[in-house]
Write an enzyme that holds these catalytic residues in place. Structure first.
Site, PDB file in Angstrom:
ATOM      1  N   LYS A 112      14.297 -43.338 -69.465  1.00 50.37           N
ATOM      2  CA  LYS A 112      14.392 -44.151 -68.724  1.00 50.37           C
ATOM      3  C   LYS A 112      14.999 -45.066 -68.675  1.00 50.37           C
ATOM      4  O   LYS A 112      15.775 -46.147 -67.510  1.00 50.37           O
ATOM      5  CB  LYS A 112      13.284 -44.532 -68.167  1.00 50.37           C
ATOM      6  N   LYS A 197      13.178 -28.134 -63.192  1.00 50.30           N
ATOM      7  CA  LYS A 197      12.202 -28.012 -63.045  1.00 50.30           C
ATOM      8  C   LYS A 197      11.712 -28.542 -61.858  1.00 50.30           C
ATOM      9  O   LYS A 197      12.210 -29.720 -61.526  1.00 50.30           O
ATOM     10  CB  LYS A 197      11.156 -29.323 -64.134  1.00 50.30           C
ATOM     11  N   LYS A 200       9.851 -34.518 -57.358  1.00 49.52           N
ATOM     12  CA  LYS A 200       9.924 -35.357 -56.496  1.00 49.52           C
ATOM     13  C   LYS A 200      11.380 -35.350 -56.393  1.00 49.52           C
ATOM     14  O   LYS A 200      12.229 -36.214 -55.557  1.00 49.52           O
ATOM     15  CB  LYS A 200       9.329 -36.141 -56.284  1.00 49.52           C
TER      16      LYS A 200
HETATM   17  P1  AMP Z   1       4.522 -36.677 -63.019  1.00 47.75           P
HETATM   18  O1  AMP Z   1       3.982 -37.639 -61.638  1.00 47.75           O
HETATM   19  O2  AMP Z   1       6.129 -35.708 -63.300  1.00 47.75           O
HETATM   20  O3  AMP Z   1       4.729 -37.291 -64.371  1.00 47.75           O
HETATM   21  O4  AMP Z   1       3.970 -35.149 -63.421  1.00 47.75           O
HETATM   22  C1  AMP Z   1       1.948 -35.172 -63.379  1.00 47.75           C
HETATM   23  C2  AMP Z   1       2.095 -34.467 -64.156  1.00 47.75           C
HETATM   24  O5  AMP Z   1       2.467 -33.547 -63.542  1.00 47.75           O
HETATM   25  C3  AMP Z   1       2.330 -34.093 -65.504  1.00 47.75           C
HETATM   26  O6  AMP Z   1       1.209 -33.372 -66.626  1.00 47.75           O
HETATM   27  C4  AMP Z   1       3.785 -32.955 -65.702  1.00 47.75           C
HETATM   28  O7  AMP Z   1       3.661 -32.134 -66.455  1.00 47.75           O
HETATM   29  C5  AMP Z   1       2.576 -31.434 -64.838  1.00 47.75           C
HETATM   30  N1  AMP Z   1       3.831 -31.629 -64.306  1.00 47.75           N
HETATM   31  C6  AMP Z   1       4.711 -32.806 -63.298  1.00 47.75           C
HETATM   32  N2  AMP Z   1       5.941 -31.093 -62.545  1.00 47.75           N
HETATM   33  C7  AMP Z   1       5.794 -30.569 -63.229  1.00 47.75           C
HETATM   34  C8  AMP Z   1       5.915 -28.848 -62.475  1.00 47.75           C
HETATM   35  N3  AMP Z   1       7.613 -28.665 -62.383  1.00 47.75           N
HETATM   36  N4  AMP Z   1       5.699 -27.950 -63.332  1.00 47.75           N
HETATM   37  C9  AMP Z   1       5.064 -28.094 -64.657  1.00 47.75           C
HETATM   38  N5  AMP Z   1       4.189 -29.477 -63.976  1.00 47.75           N
HETATM   39  C10 AMP Z   1       4.363 -30.368 -64.064  1.00 47.75           C
END
Ligand code: AMP
Length: 333
Positions: A112, A197, A200
């Site tokens: 980050k 993956k 957003k």
């Molecule tokens: P984030 O806002 O990216 O931190 O994601 C919040 C939660 O969603 C975390 O537990 C991530 O592991 C899960 N997550 C985010 N994107 C994905 C994805 N494309 N596939 C599976 N899990 C996801």
């Protein structure tokens, strides 16, 4: 006595199907078995550049979306992190039992901070550096036994255990060592670029919102990339594998088996596969969209519900802080 589970999510933009299948669906299921606390962690969102007005709105929206997905405040606690100031108090105590060296080894900080340094702002806050310490406080302030984590958060959880052990060694027994709770969850890939993956940050066309309206959801699935053009030999292409994985995630086992047979026989057509996936996603999301609309009719009521739930979280957190204050030589309030 049920074991305690703690998990948190940052109030970023609207939830997408990756967040749901990869995390929130599991949160909902865990409520049957555990004493669950779920947090919308707005303080963590302050570690990266952000807009204050958006943060407030996103926090409420995330709470609404979690409720719409099935987080049940009668069975679980759904709190907003900044409404439980004990998190930040414990964070300070933990800052004093965490070494600079171990924080420097956190790969998420490296990623980050590099990301920030390469963008225009270049300001890397101390908050970003000590983020995992606040995360340890989030977990340990409730003396959580388990934390559902993905691979990317394992290092932070290990730090939380180290902090718990060090604190206990230095001041006396206070914290359990929180264990990871691994559940098999799918990694949802972008429909527009199935080698990445779903996230957003890739842009709107890569993301299917959990509350997205039917028309645009169907359009995105229809446009899903199935062949990336790379020679993959006998292996299923990432785009097709992603569509199959979504069918499975939607629990459409019969359709999955039927289409997989067609694939094995070399008779799979992508059009019908996409149709079935789109139907499954629409079926799933319709209920969520309806519940979200219902909750949005009275945001004041949601705010009151979150305030009550955060107060319950606070009562538990205060018990921990009382003990921490005693053990560390601070006056007990
Ligand atoms: P984030 O806002 O990216 O931190 O994601 C919040 C939660 O969603 C975390 O537990 C991530 O592991 C899960 N997550 C985010 N994107 C994905 C994805 N494309 N596939 C599976 N899990 C996801």
């Amino acid at each position: 006595m049920k074991k305690t589970v703690l998990s948190c999510i940052q109030p970023t933009g609207e939830m997408h199907i990756g967040n749901y299948f990869g995390a929130i669906k599991n949160w909902v299921a865990l409520q049957d078995q555990y004493d669950c606390l779920y947090g919308v962690v707005d303080l963590h969102s302050m570690t990266m550049p952000y807009d204050p007005k958006e943060l407030r709105a996103n926090t409420l929206r995330m709470a609404i979306e979690l409720l719409a997905c099935g987080i049940d405040p009668e069975r679980s606690i759904l709190f907003v992190q900044s409404m439980v100031p004990e998190h930040t108090e414990l964070n300070w105590v933990f800052n004093c039992v965490t070494s600079y060296g171990e924080l420097s080894r956190m790969t998420q900080f490296k990623d980050k901070s590099e990301q920030l340094e390469s963008s225009t702002g270049k300001f890397v806050s101390a908050g970003l550096f000590t983020y995992p310490v606040l995360q340890a406080a989030d977990i340990l302030v409730y003396r959580a036994d388990f934390v559902p984590v993905g691979k990317d958060q394992e290092q932070h959880l290990e730090l939380s255990r180290n902090i718990a052990v060090r604190f206990n060694g230095q001041f006396g027994d206070c914290f359990p060592e929180p264990q990871p709770l691994f559940t098999k969850v799918p990694k949802v890939m972008s429909l527009a670029d199935p080698t990445k993956k779903m996230s957003k940050s890739l842009g709107d066309k890569h993301v299917v919102g959990l509350f997205e309206e039917e028309k645009s959801l169907r359009k995105k699935v229809k446009r899903a990339v199935t062949d990336t053009g790379e020679a993959t030999g006998d292996e299923m292409s990432p785009g097709v594998a992603n569509l199959f994985s979504l069918l499975e995630a939607c629990e459409k086992h019969d359709e999955h088996a039927e289409l997989m047979n067609a694939y094995r026989e070399g008779a799979l057509q992508y059009g019908p596969l996409k149709g079935v996936v789109a139907d499954a996603l629409v079926e799933l999301t319709q209920g969520f969209i309806a519940r979200k609309a219902e909750l949005e009719k009275d945001p004041g009521e949601v705010e009151r519900l979150i305030a009550r739930s955060s107060e319950r979280a606070r009562e538990r957190a205060k018990l921990t802080l009382d003990q921490v204050r005693k053990l560390t030589g601070l006056p007990v309030l």
